[in-house]
Structure formats: structure tokens, C-alpha cells
Scaffold this motif. Structure first.
Motif, PDB file in Angstrom:
ATOM      1  N   PRO A 130       0.807  -1.233   0.000  1.00 16.30           N
ATOM      2  CA  PRO A 130       0.000   0.000   0.000  1.00 16.30           C
ATOM      3  C   PRO A 130       0.839   1.282   0.000  1.00 16.30           C
ATOM      4  CG  PRO A 130      -0.907  -1.589   1.544  1.00 16.30           C
ATOM      5  CD  PRO A 130       0.403  -2.140   1.082  1.00 16.30           C
ATOM      6  N   LYS A 131       1.969   1.260   0.714  1.00 21.65           N
ATOM      7  CA  LYS A 131       2.818   2.452   0.742  1.00 21.65           C
ATOM      8  C   LYS A 131       3.370   2.749  -0.644  1.00 21.65           C
ATOM      9  CE  LYS A 131       5.307   5.788   2.471  1.00 21.65           C
ATOM     10  NZ  LYS A 131       4.666   7.077   2.839  1.00 21.65           N
ATOM     11  N   VAL A 132       3.832   1.700  -1.350  1.00 23.72           N
ATOM     12  CA  VAL A 132       4.346   1.898  -2.719  1.00 23.72           C
ATOM     13  C   VAL A 132       3.221   2.325  -3.639  1.00 23.72           C
ATOM     14  CG1 VAL A 132       5.496   0.760  -4.657  1.00 23.72           C
ATOM     15  CG2 VAL A 132       6.162   0.217  -2.299  1.00 23.72           C
ATOM     16  N   LEU A 133       2.043   1.696  -3.460  1.00 24.09           N
ATOM     17  CA  LEU A 133       0.899   2.070  -4.295  1.00 24.09           C
ATOM     18  C   LEU A 133       0.480   3.510  -4.028  1.00 24.09           C
ATOM     19  CD1 LEU A 133      -0.977   0.832  -6.407  1.00 24.09           C
ATOM     20  CD2 LEU A 133      -2.521   0.168  -4.551  1.00 24.09           C
ATOM     21  N   GLY A 134       0.632   3.995  -2.802  1.00 20.27           N
ATOM     22  CA  GLY A 134       0.341   5.393  -2.485  1.00 20.27           C
ATOM     23  C   GLY A 134       1.241   6.336  -3.263  1.00 20.27           C
ATOM     24  N   HIS A 135       2.496   5.918  -3.514  1.00 18.21           N
ATOM     25  CA  HIS A 135       3.393   6.741  -4.324  1.00 18.21           C
ATOM     26  C   HIS A 135       2.868   6.867  -5.744  1.00 18.21           C
ATOM     27  CE1 HIS A 135       7.010   8.690  -5.662  1.00 18.21           C
ATOM     28  NE2 HIS A 135       7.347   7.676  -6.469  1.00 18.21           N
ATOM     29  N   ALA A 136       2.279   5.794  -6.286  1.00 17.33           N
ATOM     30  CA  ALA A 136       1.684   5.855  -7.622  1.00 17.33           C
ATOM     31  C   ALA A 136       0.516   6.838  -7.632  1.00 17.33           C
ATOM     32  CB  ALA A 136       1.218   4.462  -8.061  1.00 17.33           C
ATOM     33  N   THR A 137      -0.268   6.851  -6.568  1.00 14.49           N
ATOM     34  CA  THR A 137      -1.380   7.808  -6.471  1.00 14.49           C
ATOM     35  C   THR A 137      -0.854   9.249  -6.486  1.00 14.49           C
ATOM     36  OG1 THR A 137      -2.667   6.210  -5.187  1.00 14.49           O
ATOM     37  CG2 THR A 137      -3.350   8.515  -5.054  1.00 14.49           C
ATOM     38  N   ASP A 138       0.232   9.480  -5.756  1.00 13.57           N
ATOM     39  CA  ASP A 138       0.828  10.827  -5.753  1.00 13.57           C
ATOM     40  C   ASP A 138       1.327  11.219  -7.136  1.00 13.57           C
ATOM     41  OD1 ASP A 138       0.316  11.314  -3.098  1.00 13.57           O
ATOM     42  OD2 ASP A 138       2.253  10.562  -2.395  1.00 13.57           O
ATOM     43  N   LEU A 139       1.930  10.265  -7.883  1.00 17.70           N
ATOM     44  CA  LEU A 139       2.400  10.566  -9.246  1.00 17.70           C
ATOM     45  C   LEU A 139       1.242  10.937 -10.163  1.00 17.70           C
ATOM     46  CD1 LEU A 139       5.112   7.772  -9.762  1.00 17.70           C
ATOM     47  CD2 LEU A 139       5.501  10.240  -9.468  1.00 17.70           C
ATOM     48  N   ILE A 140       0.127  10.182 -10.031  1.00 17.53           N
ATOM     49  CA  ILE A 140      -1.036  10.489 -10.879  1.00 17.53           C
ATOM     50  C   ILE A 140      -1.601  11.863 -10.525  1.00 17.53           C
ATOM     51  CG2 ILE A 140      -3.416   9.785 -11.391  1.00 17.53           C
ATOM     52  CD1 ILE A 140      -2.504   6.891 -10.956  1.00 17.53           C
ATOM     53  N   PHE A 141      -1.720  12.135  -9.223  1.00 21.59           N
ATOM     54  CA  PHE A 141      -2.256  13.437  -8.788  1.00 21.59           C
ATOM     55  C   PHE A 141      -1.322  14.579  -9.229  1.00 21.59           C
ATOM     56  CE2 PHE A 141      -2.823  16.723  -5.433  1.00 21.59           C
ATOM     57  CZ  PHE A 141      -4.137  17.061  -5.714  1.00 21.59           C
ATOM     58  N   ALA A 142      -0.004  14.352  -9.129  1.00 22.51           N
ATOM     59  CA  ALA A 142       0.960  15.374  -9.549  1.00 22.51           C
ATOM     60  C   ALA A 142       0.826  15.661 -11.034  1.00 22.51           C
ATOM     61  CB  ALA A 142       2.373  14.912  -9.223  1.00 22.51           C
ATOM     62  N   GLY A 143       0.602  14.622 -11.849  1.00 20.07           N
ATOM     63  CA  GLY A 143       0.430  14.829 -13.286  1.00 20.07           C
ATOM     64  C   GLY A 143      -0.822  15.605 -13.601  1.00 20.07           C
ATOM     65  N   VAL A 144      -1.919  15.285 -12.883  1.00 24.95           N
ATOM     66  CA  VAL A 144      -3.173  16.013 -13.113  1.00 24.95           C
ATOM     67  C   VAL A 144      -3.006  17.494 -12.739  1.00 24.95           C
ATOM     68  CG1 VAL A 144      -5.587  16.219 -12.388  1.00 24.95           C
ATOM     69  CG2 VAL A 144      -4.597  13.965 -12.817  1.00 24.95           C
ATOM     70  N   VAL A 145      -2.365  17.772 -11.604  1.00 22.67           N
ATOM     71  CA  VAL A 145      -2.181  19.152 -11.138  1.00 22.67           C
ATOM     72  C   VAL A 145      -1.223  19.901 -12.056  1.00 22.67           C
ATOM     73  CG1 VAL A 145      -1.280  20.585  -9.260  1.00 22.67           C
ATOM     74  CG2 VAL A 145      -2.714  18.591  -8.750  1.00 22.67           C
ATOM     75  N   GLY A 146      -0.082  19.289 -12.424  1.00 20.96           N
ATOM     76  CA  GLY A 146       0.918  19.971 -13.244  1.00 20.96           C
ATOM     77  C   GLY A 146       0.379  20.371 -14.603  1.00 20.96           C
ATOM     78  N   LYS A 147      -0.537  19.591 -15.155  1.00 25.28           N
ATOM     79  CA  LYS A 147      -1.078  19.874 -16.483  1.00 25.28           C
ATOM     80  C   LYS A 147      -1.940  21.134 -16.481  1.00 25.28           C
ATOM     81  CE  LYS A 147      -3.439  17.506 -20.268  1.00 25.28           C
ATOM     82  NZ  LYS A 147      -4.124  16.260 -20.683  1.00 25.28           N
ATOM     83  N   HIS A 148      -2.484  21.506 -15.314  1.00 24.30           N
ATOM     84  CA  HIS A 148      -3.376  22.658 -15.244  1.00 24.30           C
ATOM     85  C   HIS A 148      -2.652  23.983 -15.020  1.00 24.30           C
ATOM     86  CE1 HIS A 148      -6.446  19.525 -14.823  1.00 24.30           C
ATOM     87  NE2 HIS A 148      -7.344  20.475 -15.112  1.00 24.30           N
TER      88      HIS A 148
END
Length: 684
Positions: free
Chosen positions: A100-118
Motif C-alpha cells: 500500500p505504501k508503494v501504491l500510495g506513491h503511484a497515487t501521488d504521481l497520478i495526482f501530480a500529473g493532473v495538477v501539473g497539467k493545469h
């Protein structure tokens, strides 16, 4: 209702014998109002349903802690395997906890990509956050401060893919470690159950005959089969899971404190509540599990007794009574099983409710922490997963309480069997006669079942090699006592019995009994061929020797008529052969064993008159040169005995040869005349 019971083998009764051949024995100190059959019944316990109470007058209280510790001690020989189970469990759970901790890092990467694009490219994350705070959007700035994003750059699919591959590898490793852990645990548990079965089997061989006199056979079988199977299943289904659950709780708790000590403390609130619920419910469920397995033993005892005696049940029209007893025992088993499963089943939904409430609390507080910028979304998502993982093993451990309690209840029943008093131990340095000739001497022998009720006092008797001693008397007079004492089925209370000058108490039972052959009134056969049944006492016998013994016992003539001859398979009930033919097979078994001492207990009671005459001639050859004890009701079968002992009411009232006793016109003469008169009446 009184349930029909199998007729027991001759129960040892009172015996006494005078030293001189002409002096009557002194009467035993036993009230005349108490018959031998009553004495035997008192030893066996009450007939019918009252006997099916676990073989004891009262049940011991359930010692859950003591029985649990003793059950765990059985695993000591598997320490190496258990260390392996623990190591593999740590690796499996460790991988599962990291996931779950590693999977949480994937969630942060996805959220960072969504935020950075805006946000437009060419600025930094710090500038974006500063602009948001300057525009009064401090809350959004706090949330975005927990994520590392690059303005103008969308999702990094390569990084996300790498993280997901790591997650896949971690969970695969967890599964592989778990598979090997399960295999190792199953091996350790089944070896433990294997040793427990061996211990029970060895214990049964060391128990005295009096134990089986007092225990319903179905009750003993239930402990040796059902209860041991239940122990194995309970350990198999709980041990590995308990280890993994405890390791998961430790690992998840460590990760939770790493992510957020505050949320971890909130999650811990559920632990004392869960323990309290499981303890309260478990204490109420445990007595019901004890009652469930005790009632199972009672029901098995009734079924076994009714099945083995089904012919008598039908003959005497007791089907309704037997069915009613079964119904009552079945209802008792249903009630105890229902209560045990229902009460223990409350634990799981209660634990799920506590876990869900804890889940909601963690989600609310975690959301507030994200809003304040204290945690990232990925960390909260991982923590919520950990929260679910934390409550799940607690629920699993609590839900396994019914399995553990059921297994411990069965373990206590098995331990009661293993702790039952054994027959006296074998001598450290057993003696043996220099030459086994068959000289038997009873020297001042005393015997009693109850220390307060003497049955035999100062019994003395000498039997020379090759002599035949016949013991006669009415049913229940105690004719079998001397034989059972000689075989050491029961130990004398005083005096001693010698075989060729050696005290039989100083001999090993195996050595003593190897020189004695027995043919009982109640025949015993086992599932196998007729040839195997005849060769039971002489395993190295050849087929020719088996056939020769069969011919001597007049078995050959009817075996030849069977489709498979000596290879005909019969079951333990002797299905396919008559009662007389079963008795002939047991006589052939004694012929083949060639013992030094022969015991015949109504050995021709189930054969016709012509066959009896032939067997008597064969037995005369078999007894030649051997010491023989013959217990008989048909006085015509023991006319040629060297000494005839006449027993009445637990004492020997006459002894001598047939002609001497007839001339004395005493008890033997009366018995002989009564049988003769009955035979004449039957002919008329």
C-alpha cells in the motif's frame, strides 16, 4: 429406556480354590444378596443412556488455558518447521504491508500529473503555491504542497508504470512466500496429529481391561477418531492464519505510525474494544463447545451400540425406544452445536462493526489532515488501506475463536484419555521361565475390584504340566476369574501366581501371553481372509500349516464349499459364516498357535452335537502335553478332565474327578442330573 447391549465377554468374577483336593473352599466374604452379575454391572456402570455420559460420572471443568498450553507443547518436535513458518510469514506479510505504501506513491504521481497539467510551463511549484496564497486560496496551496509536481508537465506514465510493476512484484512475492508457508505449516501440523494418533493408539494398548469395562465403545472411538480429526482441522485452519494475522497487525501498525502517529493512535482505539468483545463472547461459547463434543461422543456410543446390536433391537421390538433415544441425543447435539456456533459467530459481525466505525473515523481525520497539508493524498489513501488491513486480522483472529475453542475442547477429551490410569508397568528386568512347560500355581491369591469389598481371599491351587482343569458352575458364578488373573488382564491384590516357578508379575505381559492360547465363547474375527484369521496368532505360518490346523478343527470341510476357499474375505462381524463356523475358525487359530497353556471358555457352545464330538476329539489331541483350563456349561465335554472345580456363588464348593464328584452326590451331581434330565425331556 434400557438399550440393548452387546453381551460382554466373561467378566471376571469371584473365585476361590482349596489347597487340598477334597476340602471345600471357604465361602468368600461377599453378601449373598449381591450377585456376581450385579457386581459386574456396578463395575461397568448403568446400562442404557445413562452410560453415555463420556464414560464418567461427572465431567471435568474445562481448563482452556491448561489444555491450550498442552496442545501447543505437542508442536515442540516441529520447532524447526515452525521457525520456517514464522520466517516465511514475516517475508509474506512484510511484502503485503509494503504494497500500500508503494501504491500510495503511484497515487501521488497520478495526482501530480493532473495538477501539473493545469498550470503553465516555465514557472516553479513554489511560484504556483505563492500565487494561490496571494489570491486567498491557501487551503488549495496546503493540499498541493504535499505533492511534488512540475507545472506544464502531465502524468509521467513511465514512472507510474515502474511503480505499478514494483507493486505487482511485491504482491507476487508475498503470495509465493505464503504458499511455502502454508505447505510447511501443513506438514508440521499433520506430523503432530500423526504423533498424537500414535500416542492414543499406544495408550489404548496400555489401559487396563477395567477401563474398557466402564467406557462405552463408541465414546472411546469418538475420542480416538472424531476428536483427533477436529484437533487437526482446527490447528490447520488457525495456526498459519493466526501467525499471519499477528504479523500483519504488527507490520501495519508500524507503517501507520510511520505515516501518521495521530491516525495510528486513533486506529488503536479499536483494539481494546475488540479484545473485550472477543473475550466476553468467547467465555460464553467455550462451555457450549465442551458440551458439543461430549454429546457427540454420547451419540456415537448410542449409534455404535444400536448398530452392533441391531438384530436384538429388532427381535425384541425396541426400534421405537432406540429411535427415541437417538432423537433425544441428536436434539441435545443440535442444541449444544447451535449455541456454540451462534454465540461464537457473534464475534465476527461485532468485530466488523468496530472495524467499520474505526474506518470512518480514520477517513474523516485523514481528510482533515490532507486539507491542512499535513499528509499527502497518497499517504491518506495508503493509511486507509492500512486501516482496513489492521481491522481485518483482528476480525480474523476473533472469528477463529470458535475453531480454537472447538479444537481445545476436543484436545481436553483426548488428554483425558491419555491421562487415564494405566495398567501396572512392565518390570525393568523381566524374568522368564528357563523352559515353558505349563506348571501353574496360585499361591495365597487375593483379588478385589473395590478395596472395601474382598472377592477372593487365600486362593491356592497347583496345576501340573499337561493336566486339564475344568471349571463348572451356574452362570455368573465367577468361572473366568482365575483365567483373567492368569492372563494378567487384572492384577492380584495379594499373593502371587507363578508359571513354571516364575512370578507372572515379574514377566512381561507379551512373554506371558505368547505362551497362552484362548478360545472364547464370544468369537472375534477381523476384516480379512479366512486364512489370515486362522494365522492371526502365528504370522509366519505357511498355507500348508493353516490348512492342517483347519482340518484338525473341522474348518476345512466348510471352507472348501466357499467360492474363494481360504481366500474368502469376511468382515469383523463374520458376515457370510454362521456362529458355529466362526467358533471353528477361532479354534483353528488356537491349533495353529500351538500354545503351552490352553484356555477354552465355552469353546463349543455354538456348534452342533456331531461337530462338538469331533472337536472334542481334536481338542484332546491339542491338550495333550499342555496345561488346559476349560470353562464349560456342558458337563459332557469335561468328563475326562484331571480336576473339575465346581463353583457356586463365588466360591469353589467341590473339586475332584468326574466319577468322584458323581459319587459324592453334591453340587456337581445335581448339575449333571439336571442337564441329563433336560436332555431326556428334549428327546421326549
Amino acid at each position: 429406556m434400557t438399550t440393548p447391549e452387546k453381551t460382554p465377554e466373561k467378566t471376571p468374577e469371584t473365585t476361590a480354590t482349596p489347597t487340598t483336593p477334597t476340602t471345600p473352599a471357604t465361602k468368600l466374604e461377599k453378601p449373598a444378596a449381591v450377585s456376581d452379575s450385579q457386581t459386574a454391572a456396578a463395575r461397568r456402570g448403568p446400562a442404557g443412556p445413562a452410560r453415555f455420559m463420556g464414560g464418567q460420572g461427572t465431567e471435568k471443568s474445562m481448563d482452556f488455558k491448561g489444555s491450550s498450553r498442552r496442545l501447543l507443547k505437542l508442536l515442540r518436535p516441529e520447532r524447526g518447521a515452525l521457525y520456517g513458518v514464522l520466517t516465511l510469514g514475516v517475508l509474506s506479510v512484510g511484502c503485503a504491508v509494503i504494497g500500500p505504501k508503494v501504491l500510495g506513491h503511484a497515487t501521488d504521481l497520478i495526482f501530480a500529473g493532473v495538477v501539473g497539467k493545469h498550470y503553465p510551463a516555465g514557472v516553479t511549484q513554489a511560484q504556483v503555491l505563492a500565487d494561490l496564497r496571494a489570491n486567498g486560496q491557501g487551503g488549495i496551496a496546503d493540499v498541493l504542497s504535499t505533492v511534488h509536481f512540475t507545472p506544464g508537465q502531465g502524468m509521467d506514465f513511465n514512472a507510474i508504470g515502474t511503480v505499478l510493476l514494483w507493486v505487482l512484484a511485491i504482491y507476487l512475492a508475498s503470495a509465493v512466500f505464503g504458499i511455502f508457508q502454508g505447505r510447511l505449516a501443513a506438514r508440521a501440523i499433520q506430523r503432530t496429529v500423526f504423533r498424537l494418533r500414535e500416542s492414543v493408539d499406544a495408550k489404548l494398548s496400555r489401559l487396563p481391561l477395567s477401563y474398557f469395562d466402564k467406557q462405552p465403545r463408541g465414546e472411546v472411538l469418538s475420542r480416538a477418531t472424531n476428536d483427533i480429526d477436529n484437533i487437526g482441522q482446527s490447528m490447520q485452519q488457525t495456526m498459519g492464519q493466526v501467525v499471519n494475522s499477528l504479523l500483519t497487525i504488527i507490520g501495519v501498525l508500524a507503517m501507520m505510525f510511520w505515516i501518521s502517529p495521530l491516525l495510528a493512535l486513533i486506529a488503536l482505539i479499536s483494539v481494546p474494544v475488540s479484545v473485550m468483545v472477543a473475550t466476553k463472547v468467547g467465555k460464553r461459547a467455550q462451555p457450549q463447545f465442551v458440551a458439543q463434543w461430549r454429546t457427540t461422543g454420547k451419540l456415537n456410543a448410542h449409534i455404535e451400540e444400536m448398530y452392533t446390536g441391531h438384530a436384538l433391537v429388532k427381535v425384541f421390538g425396541r426400534q421405537q425406544e432406540a429411535a427415541e433415544t437417538f432423537r433425544k441425543e441428536n436434539e441435545a447435539l443440535y442444541a449444544s452445536s447451535f449455541k456454540a456456533q451462534f454465540i461464537s459467530g457473534i464475534i465476527q459481525p461485532a468485530m466488523m462493526l468496530i472495524g467499520n466505525l474505526n474506518y470512518v473515523l480514520v477517513a474523516v481525520v485523514g481528510g482533515l489532515r490532507v486539507a491542512s497539508g499535513a499528509l499527502s493524498i497518497g499517504d491518506v489513501q495508503a493509511f486507509i488501506q492500512y486501516s482496513r488491513q489492521f481491522s481485518q486480522p483482528l476480525t480474523q483472529v476473533a472469528s477463529m475463536a470458535n475453531l480454537v475453542q472447538s479444537g481445545v475442547a476436543s484436545a481436553e477429551r483426548v488428554f483425558e484419555l491419555l491421562d487415564a490410569p494405566e495398567q501396572t508397568p512392565e518390570p525393568a528386568m523381566p524374568e522368564r521361565p528357563a523352559e515353558l512347560r505349563g506348571r501353574v500355581a496360585f499361591e495365597d491369591v487375593s483379588f478385589r475390584y473395590d478395596p472395601e469389598k474382598p472377592l477372593i481371599d487365600a486362593l491356592s491351587l497347583k496345576v501340573e504340566p499337561g493336566h486339564t482343569v475344568a471349571i463348572v458352575g451356574p452362570t455368573g458364578a465367577g468361572k473366568t476369574t482365575m483365567v483373567n488373573l492368569l492372563m494378567r488382564f487384572y492384577e492380584v491384590s495379594g499373593g502371587r501366581i507363578t508359571l513354571d516357578g516364575v512370578d507372572i508379575a515379574a514377566m512381561s505381559r507379551e512373554e506371558l501371553r505368547s505362551g497362552i492360547g484362548m478360545v472364547l465363547q464370544d468369537t472375534w474375527l477381523f476384516g480379512g481372509t479366512i486364512a489370515e484369521n486362522i494365522a492371526y496368532g502365528a504370522e509366519e505360518a505357511t498355507r500348508e500349516q493353516v490348512v492342517e490346523a483347519a482340518r484338525a478343527a473341522h474348518v476345512d470341510r466348510f471352507v472348501r464349499t466357499l467360492p474363494d476357499g481360504y481366500d474368502t474375505v469376511i468382515d469383523d462381524e463374520g458376515t457370510g459364516v454362521s456362529a458355529g463356523e466362526k467358533q471353528l475358525i477361532t479354534i483353528a487359530r488356537a491349533f495353529l498357535a500351538q500354545p503351552s497353556i490352553l484356555v477354552l471358555d465355552e469353546a463349543t457352545s455354538s456348534v452342533d452335537t456331531r461337530t462338538e464330538v469331533l472337536i472334542q476329539r481334536a481338542m484332546a489331541r491339542l491338550r495333550s502335553g499342555r496345561t488346559s483350563f476349560v470353562i464349560a456349561h456342558r458337563l459332557s465335554t469335561i468328563r475326562d478332565a484331571d480336576v473339575i472345580l465346581v463353583m457356586e456363588n463365588g466360591s469353589i464348593v467341590e473339586q475332584g474327578s468326574h466319577d468322584e464328584l458323581i459319587a459324592a452326590k453334591g453340587a456337581y451331581a445335581r448339575l449333571y442330573e439336571a442337564q441329563f434330565a433336560q436332555a431326556v425331556a428334549e428327546v421326549d
